[in-house]
Design a protein around this motif. Structure first.
Motif, PDB file in Angstrom:
ATOM      1  N   LYS A 124       0.827  -1.211   0.000  1.00 24.54           N
ATOM      2  CA  LYS A 124       0.000   0.000   0.000  1.00 24.54           C
ATOM      3  C   LYS A 124       0.861   1.260   0.000  1.00 24.54           C
ATOM      4  CE  LYS A 124      -4.102  -0.079   0.971  1.00 24.54           C
ATOM      5  NZ  LYS A 124      -5.265   0.026   0.085  1.00 24.54           N
ATOM      6  N   LEU A 125       2.072   1.167   0.517  1.00 26.03           N
ATOM      7  CA  LEU A 125       2.948   2.328   0.658  1.00 26.03           C
ATOM      8  C   LEU A 125       3.935   2.488  -0.490  1.00 26.03           C
ATOM      9  CD1 LEU A 125       3.797   1.863   4.457  1.00 26.03           C
ATOM     10  CD2 LEU A 125       2.033   3.334   3.443  1.00 26.03           C
ATOM     11  N   VAL A 126       3.917   1.573  -1.435  1.00 22.98           N
ATOM     12  CA  VAL A 126       4.931   1.521  -2.478  1.00 22.98           C
ATOM     13  C   VAL A 126       4.992   2.783  -3.344  1.00 22.98           C
ATOM     14  CG1 VAL A 126       3.588   0.360  -4.298  1.00 22.98           C
ATOM     15  CG2 VAL A 126       6.043  -0.068  -4.091  1.00 22.98           C
ATOM     16  N   ASP A 127       3.890   3.501  -3.479  1.00 27.01           N
ATOM     17  CA  ASP A 127       3.882   4.682  -4.335  1.00 27.01           C
ATOM     18  C   ASP A 127       4.347   5.955  -3.636  1.00 27.01           C
ATOM     19  OD1 ASP A 127       3.026   3.258  -6.567  1.00 27.01           O
ATOM     20  OD2 ASP A 127       0.911   3.536  -6.067  1.00 27.01           O
ATOM     21  N   LEU A 128       4.626   5.875  -2.336  1.00 33.58           N
ATOM     22  CA  LEU A 128       5.131   7.049  -1.617  1.00 33.58           C
ATOM     23  C   LEU A 128       6.605   7.265  -1.942  1.00 33.58           C
ATOM     24  CD1 LEU A 128       3.493   6.605   1.909  1.00 33.58           C
ATOM     25  CD2 LEU A 128       2.708   8.021   0.007  1.00 33.58           C
ATOM     26  N   SER A 129       7.000   8.507  -1.987  1.00 39.54           N
ATOM     27  CA  SER A 129       8.412   8.828  -2.241  1.00 39.54           C
ATOM     28  C   SER A 129       9.232   8.502  -0.994  1.00 39.54           C
ATOM     29  CB  SER A 129       8.560  10.317  -2.559  1.00 39.54           C
ATOM     30  OG  SER A 129       8.330  11.087  -1.391  1.00 39.54           O
ATOM     31  N   PRO A 130      10.554   8.381  -1.147  1.00 41.81           N
ATOM     32  CA  PRO A 130      11.400   8.160   0.031  1.00 41.81           C
ATOM     33  C   PRO A 130      11.211   9.248   1.088  1.00 41.81           C
ATOM     34  CG  PRO A 130      12.647   7.714  -1.951  1.00 41.81           C
ATOM     35  CD  PRO A 130      11.329   8.293  -2.389  1.00 41.81           C
ATOM     36  N   GLU A 131      11.011  10.484   0.652  1.00 39.92           N
ATOM     37  CA  GLU A 131      10.796  11.577   1.600  1.00 39.92           C
ATOM     38  C   GLU A 131       9.485  11.409   2.354  1.00 39.92           C
ATOM     39  OE1 GLU A 131      11.485  12.095  -1.728  1.00 39.92           O
ATOM     40  OE2 GLU A 131      13.607  12.588  -1.469  1.00 39.92           O
ATOM     41  N   ALA A 134       9.917   8.666   4.867  1.00 35.19           N
ATOM     42  CA  ALA A 134      10.703   9.145   6.010  1.00 35.19           C
ATOM     43  C   ALA A 134       9.847  10.021   6.917  1.00 35.19           C
ATOM     44  CB  ALA A 134      11.940   9.910   5.529  1.00 35.19           C
ATOM     45  N   ASP A 135       9.021  10.898   6.330  1.00 36.49           N
ATOM     46  CA  ASP A 135       8.131  11.744   7.123  1.00 36.49           C
ATOM     47  C   ASP A 135       7.127  10.893   7.893  1.00 36.49           C
ATOM     48  OD1 ASP A 135       9.402  14.024   6.199  1.00 36.49           O
ATOM     49  OD2 ASP A 135       7.809  14.560   4.769  1.00 36.49           O
ATOM     50  N   LEU A 136       6.580   9.881   7.244  1.00 38.09           N
ATOM     51  CA  LEU A 136       5.617   8.998   7.900  1.00 38.09           C
ATOM     52  C   LEU A 136       6.268   8.269   9.078  1.00 38.09           C
ATOM     53  CD1 LEU A 136       2.799   7.778   7.993  1.00 38.09           C
ATOM     54  CD2 LEU A 136       3.511   6.152   6.226  1.00 38.09           C
ATOM     55  N   ILE A 137       7.452   7.752   8.862  1.00 43.99           N
ATOM     56  CA  ILE A 137       8.178   7.075   9.944  1.00 43.99           C
ATOM     57  C   ILE A 137       8.454   8.037  11.091  1.00 43.99           C
ATOM     58  CG2 ILE A 137      10.404   6.044  10.575  1.00 43.99           C
ATOM     59  CD1 ILE A 137      10.348   4.660   7.810  1.00 43.99           C
ATOM     60  N   ALA A 138       8.876   9.251  10.770  1.00 42.56           N
ATOM     61  CA  ALA A 138       9.154  10.234  11.824  1.00 42.56           C
ATOM     62  C   ALA A 138       7.892  10.539  12.628  1.00 42.56           C
ATOM     63  CB  ALA A 138       9.728  11.517  11.214  1.00 42.56           C
ATOM     64  N   GLY A 139       6.770  10.699  11.954  1.00 39.98           N
ATOM     65  CA  GLY A 139       5.513  10.964  12.649  1.00 39.98           C
ATOM     66  C   GLY A 139       5.087   9.804  13.529  1.00 39.98           C
ATOM     67  N   LEU A 140       5.240   8.589  13.017  1.00 40.73           N
ATOM     68  CA  LEU A 140       4.884   7.409  13.812  1.00 40.73           C
ATOM     69  C   LEU A 140       5.800   7.246  15.009  1.00 40.73           C
ATOM     70  CD1 LEU A 140       4.107   4.971  10.867  1.00 40.73           C
ATOM     71  CD2 LEU A 140       2.454   5.969  12.487  1.00 40.73           C
ATOM     72  N   GLU A 141       7.086   7.573  14.838  1.00 38.74           N
ATOM     73  CA  GLU A 141       8.010   7.505  15.971  1.00 38.74           C
ATOM     74  C   GLU A 141       7.632   8.527  17.041  1.00 38.74           C
ATOM     75  OE1 GLU A 141      11.837   7.836  14.095  1.00 38.74           O
ATOM     76  OE2 GLU A 141      11.889   5.705  13.610  1.00 38.74           O
ATOM     77  N   GLU A 142       7.198   9.719  16.613  1.00 39.62           N
ATOM     78  CA  GLU A 142       6.751  10.732  17.572  1.00 39.62           C
ATOM     79  C   GLU A 142       5.541  10.212  18.350  1.00 39.62           C
ATOM     80  OE1 GLU A 142       7.970  13.703  18.509  1.00 39.62           O
ATOM     81  OE2 GLU A 142       9.673  13.439  17.178  1.00 39.62           O
ATOM     82  N   LEU A 143       4.566   9.646  17.642  1.00 36.56           N
ATOM     83  CA  LEU A 143       3.389   9.091  18.322  1.00 36.56           C
ATOM     84  C   LEU A 143       3.791   7.997  19.302  1.00 36.56           C
ATOM     85  CD1 LEU A 143       0.590   8.787  15.615  1.00 36.56           C
ATOM     86  CD2 LEU A 143       0.577  10.209  17.665  1.00 36.56           C
TER      87      LEU A 143
END
Length: 148
Positions: A124-131, A134-143
């Protein structure tokens, strides 16, 4: 940084989390239920995951986590013991308390279900850019840090 970030309030962010997280959880639950590799219900898989994260858990702690009665949890535990996914032992000092642990079969089954779900989520995430990733991972880490 995008200038629109300056106008994001904690309330707006909380609203977005409340909107998005249930949708993601519904997708995950649907995905897990559709797996032919599991013979377990979502609550049973949640129980395995809780026991994995909280070794030597008590029946009461598991019931509180699942939000159900101790009687319902006891029935579920009996089924998981019968399927040889968990063990139930008497507490050495507290006669009325039991200790729950995953068996190797329980660990393996939980890992298999998680891996299949993770692989499908990655699709499902394959079409997201590397940036974006990375933003999604950063947000999830914050949560994750906020809710520890």
């Amino acid at each position: 940084m995008n200038s629109s970030h300056n106008f994001v309030s904690p309330q707006l962010c909380a609203t977005k989390v409340m909107d998005v997280v249930p949708s993601v959880m519904r997708w995950i639950h649907t995905e897990v239920r559709q797996q032919k590799s599991t013979c377990l219900t979502i609550p049973q898989l949640r129980a395995l995951a809780f026991i994995q994260m909280n070794p030597c858990s008590s029946l009461v702690a598991l019931a509180e986590y699942l939000g159900v009665t101790s009687a319902s949890t006891s029935t579920m535990v009996n089924r998981l013991v019968h399927k040889e996914f968990i063990t139930r032992e008497e507490h050495p000092k507290l006669r009325r308390q039991v200790i729950l642990s995953l068996t190797p079969a329980g660990e393996e089954h939980l890992q298999q279900v998680r891996q299949i779900s993770c692989d499908r989520l990655a699709e499902k995430l394959v079409d997201l850019s590397p940036e974006q990733l990375a933003d999604l991972i950063a947000g999830l880490e914050e949560l994750s840090q906020i809710f520890r």
